[in-house]
Write a protein that holds these residues in place. Sequence first.
Motif, short mmCIF file in Angstrom:
data_model
loop_
_atom_site.label_atom_id
_atom_site.label_comp_id
_atom_site.label_asym_id
_atom_site.label_seq_id
_atom_site.Cartn_x
_atom_site.Cartn_y
_atom_site.Cartn_z
N LEU A 569 0.84 -1.20 0.00
CA LEU A 569 0.00 0.00 0.00
C LEU A 569 0.87 1.25 0.00
O LEU A 569 1.91 1.29 0.67
N VAL A 570 0.47 2.29 -0.76
CA VAL A 570 1.13 3.59 -0.69
C VAL A 570 0.07 4.67 -0.89
O VAL A 570 -0.86 4.52 -1.68
N GLU A 571 0.21 5.74 -0.12
CA GLU A 571 -0.80 6.81 -0.15
C GLU A 571 -0.71 7.60 -1.44
O GLU A 571 0.37 7.93 -1.93
N ALA A 572 -1.85 7.95 -2.00
CA ALA A 572 -1.92 8.79 -3.19
C ALA A 572 -1.76 10.26 -2.78
O ALA A 572 -2.10 10.64 -1.66
N PRO A 573 -1.23 11.11 -3.67
CA PRO A 573 -1.05 12.53 -3.33
C PRO A 573 -2.37 13.23 -3.05
O PRO A 573 -3.43 12.81 -3.51
N ASN A 574 -2.27 14.32 -2.28
CA ASN A 574 -3.41 15.21 -2.03
C ASN A 574 -4.63 14.52 -1.44
O ASN A 574 -5.77 14.82 -1.80
N ASN A 575 -4.37 13.56 -0.53
CA ASN A 575 -5.47 12.85 0.14
C ASN A 575 -6.39 12.16 -0.86
O ASN A 575 -7.59 12.00 -0.62
N GLY A 576 -5.82 11.76 -2.01
CA GLY A 576 -6.64 11.19 -3.06
C GLY A 576 -7.05 9.75 -2.86
O GLY A 576 -7.90 9.24 -3.59
N GLY A 577 -6.48 9.08 -1.88
CA GLY A 577 -6.81 7.68 -1.65
C GLY A 577 -5.55 6.86 -1.45
O GLY A 577 -4.53 7.37 -0.95
N TRP A 578 -5.61 5.57 -1.88
CA TRP A 578 -4.49 4.65 -1.63
C TRP A 578 -4.24 3.80 -2.87
O TRP A 578 -5.16 3.22 -3.44
N PHE A 579 -2.96 3.77 -3.27
CA PHE A 579 -2.56 2.89 -4.35
C PHE A 579 -2.29 1.49 -3.78
O PHE A 579 -1.69 1.35 -2.70
N VAL A 580 -2.73 0.48 -4.49
CA VAL A 580 -2.39 -0.90 -4.18
C VAL A 580 -1.47 -1.39 -5.30
O VAL A 580 -1.86 -1.42 -6.47
N VAL A 581 -0.24 -1.74 -4.93
CA VAL A 581 0.78 -2.12 -5.90
C VAL A 581 1.07 -3.61 -5.78
O VAL A 581 1.30 -4.13 -4.67
N TYR A 582 1.05 -4.29 -6.91
CA TYR A 582 1.36 -5.73 -6.94
C TYR A 582 2.58 -5.95 -7.84
O TYR A 582 2.61 -5.49 -8.99
N LEU A 583 3.60 -6.63 -7.30
CA LEU A 583 4.80 -6.94 -8.07
C LEU A 583 4.71 -8.38 -8.55
O LEU A 583 4.65 -9.32 -7.74
N ASP A 584 4.73 -8.54 -9.85
CA ASP A 584 4.58 -9.87 -10.44
C ASP A 584 5.93 -10.55 -10.65
O ASP A 584 6.10 -11.71 -10.30
N ALA A 585 6.91 -9.84 -11.24
CA ALA A 585 8.16 -10.50 -11.60
C ALA A 585 9.32 -9.51 -11.58
O ALA A 585 9.14 -8.31 -11.79
N ILE A 586 10.54 -10.04 -11.33
CA ILE A 586 11.78 -9.27 -11.36
C ILE A 586 12.71 -9.90 -12.39
O ILE A 586 12.99 -11.10 -12.32
N GLU A 587 13.18 -9.11 -13.31
CA GLU A 587 14.13 -9.57 -14.31
C GLU A 587 15.48 -8.93 -14.01
O GLU A 587 15.65 -7.72 -14.17
N SER A 588 16.44 -9.74 -13.54
CA SER A 588 17.74 -9.19 -13.15
C SER A 588 18.47 -8.63 -14.36
O SER A 588 18.36 -9.15 -15.48
N GLY A 589 19.24 -7.57 -14.14
CA GLY A 589 20.03 -6.97 -15.20
C GLY A 589 21.44 -7.53 -15.24
O GLY A 589 21.98 -7.95 -14.21
N ASP A 590 22.05 -7.53 -16.38
CA ASP A 590 23.43 -7.99 -16.54
C ASP A 590 24.10 -7.06 -17.55
O ASP A 590 23.78 -7.08 -18.74
N ALA A 591 25.03 -6.25 -17.06
CA ALA A 591 25.69 -5.27 -17.91
C ALA A 591 26.98 -5.79 -18.52
O ALA A 591 27.70 -5.00 -19.16
N LYS A 592 27.30 -7.06 -18.33
CA LYS A 592 28.53 -7.60 -18.93
C LYS A 592 28.49 -7.41 -20.45
O LYS A 592 27.52 -7.79 -21.11
#
Length: 648
Positions: A569-592
């Motif tokens: 959960l994270v609060e929306a600006p200006n008392n606008g409500g609440w964001f619900v964030v869902y993280l599905d997947a992480i793709e690692s980076g490789d700069a080699k």
Amino acid sequence: MLASFRSFVRSRVGVVLTLIVLVLIALAFAAGDISGLRPQGAALVGGTVVEVGDATVTDAELTTRAQNALDQARQQQPTLDMGALVAAGGFESVVSQVIQALSLEEFAAMAGMEVSQAAIDGQIASIPAFQGFDGKFNQDTYERLLADRRITTEQLRTDIRREILTQWLIAPTIGASQVSPRLALPYASLLLERRQGSVGIIPSSAVPAPAAPTDQQLASYYSANRSRYTVSERRAIRYALVSPERFAAGINPTDAELQAAYQARRAEFAATETRTIEQVIVADQNAASQLAAKVQGGTPLAAAAQAIGLEASTQTAVRKQAYAAQSSPAVADAAFAAPEGSVVGPVRGTLGFVVLRVADVEQVAGRSIADVRDTLVTELRRTKALEALTALQEQLDNGITDGSTFDELIADAKLQAVTTPPLTADGRNPDNPQAEIDPALTRVVQAAYATEPGDSPQLVQTAQDGTFALVGLANVLPPAPRPLGQIRDRVVADWTSEQAKQAARKIALGVIAKVNRGTSLAQAIATSGVRAPAPEALDATRAQLAAQGQQLPPPVTLMFSMAPKTAKLVEAPNNGGWFVVYLDAIESGDAKGNERAIASTRAGLGSVIGREYAEQFAMAAQRSVGVRRDEAALARVKAQLAGQGVRP
């Protein structure tokens, strides 16, 4: 709400390194190091709040340094008060700065480093604020500024000695900028990390409005949020404006004065003539003679000059004296002796040979004293008014030096004083917020906020025509919350908004619970009982996170601090409500092998690594000399500075 970051999540941003990620890393390192230097509950004695090696910091010294920090901050933000500075972390910043400076000084002493008195004196003499109009060190200016800042000479010398020692210790490391590819690789790979998820919102506006608050509920809410309704420090100001007009109306120049003024400007009023002259300057005398012959033969001067690669210029309605200054006396004599329409030259001038044509001659009649009487009267009145204004200013200045009060100065000079309502540092009256700020009072308000109760009145110039003000303090009102009765409607609106936000939060937490049990975010929101937009997809890299900085939407920032397959959960600006964030997947980076990403990262790291080295050196110095903090005493000083007994 969701539309605020649609453009971001759909954009393509290259591999860009900014300082944001690196600063966060540096702060994390610093926080870890500092935490080991703060033994809890270690009470110190004698008013000491911090010990650094053999040096001590008292509560009085810390209070003075915090006040100086506020004075400096007010140069950029005039309405800032001590309570706001403390709330923003200003007190902790002052404590950290003092500890760091003392640590480096103690470390330098352990290493046998010393700063000569001559070096310190040289630094003081080179400070522009201590110099007079001649650019040299001025003792009176020096003493006055130190008194205004409430700094003693010894304190200044101590601070300069610490600054010099700090430069000696830190300079070799802060200039470092080389970063190896091996060191840059993990940071470059981190920036390539990609995260995918989704975000929905439970708007506060979707929640049914609560019933009107009871008096008890409203009073409790007001008490818990007093800082929100606190008005910054206000000052009622007494001032008297003195302008040249105060004296001009009563000034009537005598005939003798008018005659003297007329005689002083007789040349200006005498009969004269002006001429419009076309001219060409030629370097060679023979060429100039040929040019003059062509013009005398009827060729326009401009055309004849253009034919030989030159350009004619025109002097319009010029007097002989002015023309002589531009060319030479010989050229002016020839030009003003010739009749209108004639060609003159070549005549040797300062830059070559001049060929000219007298295009127009105008006779200007002389003006008698009667003709210019009104002009002379106006100018004499202005001059005499400024003289009287200066004399009164000197009288008031002498009175201030002799210790006269505001009332005594007003009475002696027969001035009319005005008292303003209590004003904030930017000239606003919180009791009448619709009233426009009077720009003429800007300097008056600034002067009032630069003084303290009991200080002598001040003289402040307020306009370019010499107008000045005598300024004194009538009253100082410390920061205080507005009475509930005056702002009841505002408090009711805030309470209602807060209730809606908390109700929306409760619903959003229910959505999170469902998602974390396996329900899709879209279904959890659809069954939440409120009308809310459908979730939208999130897809971003850390490079985007770094490139956008503080402009990044809060849900995207939150997504990069979550574990996969979870919702937060994270609060929306200006008392606008609440964001619900869902993280599905992480793709690692490789700069080699990604030379561009590594090179960009090396460049970014190189711009801050010297500072990181310097911070680590400073932390090492603190560990070496030893730091003890009396947390209880520090808390008391902080509370006092926030408004409990110390003027902000």
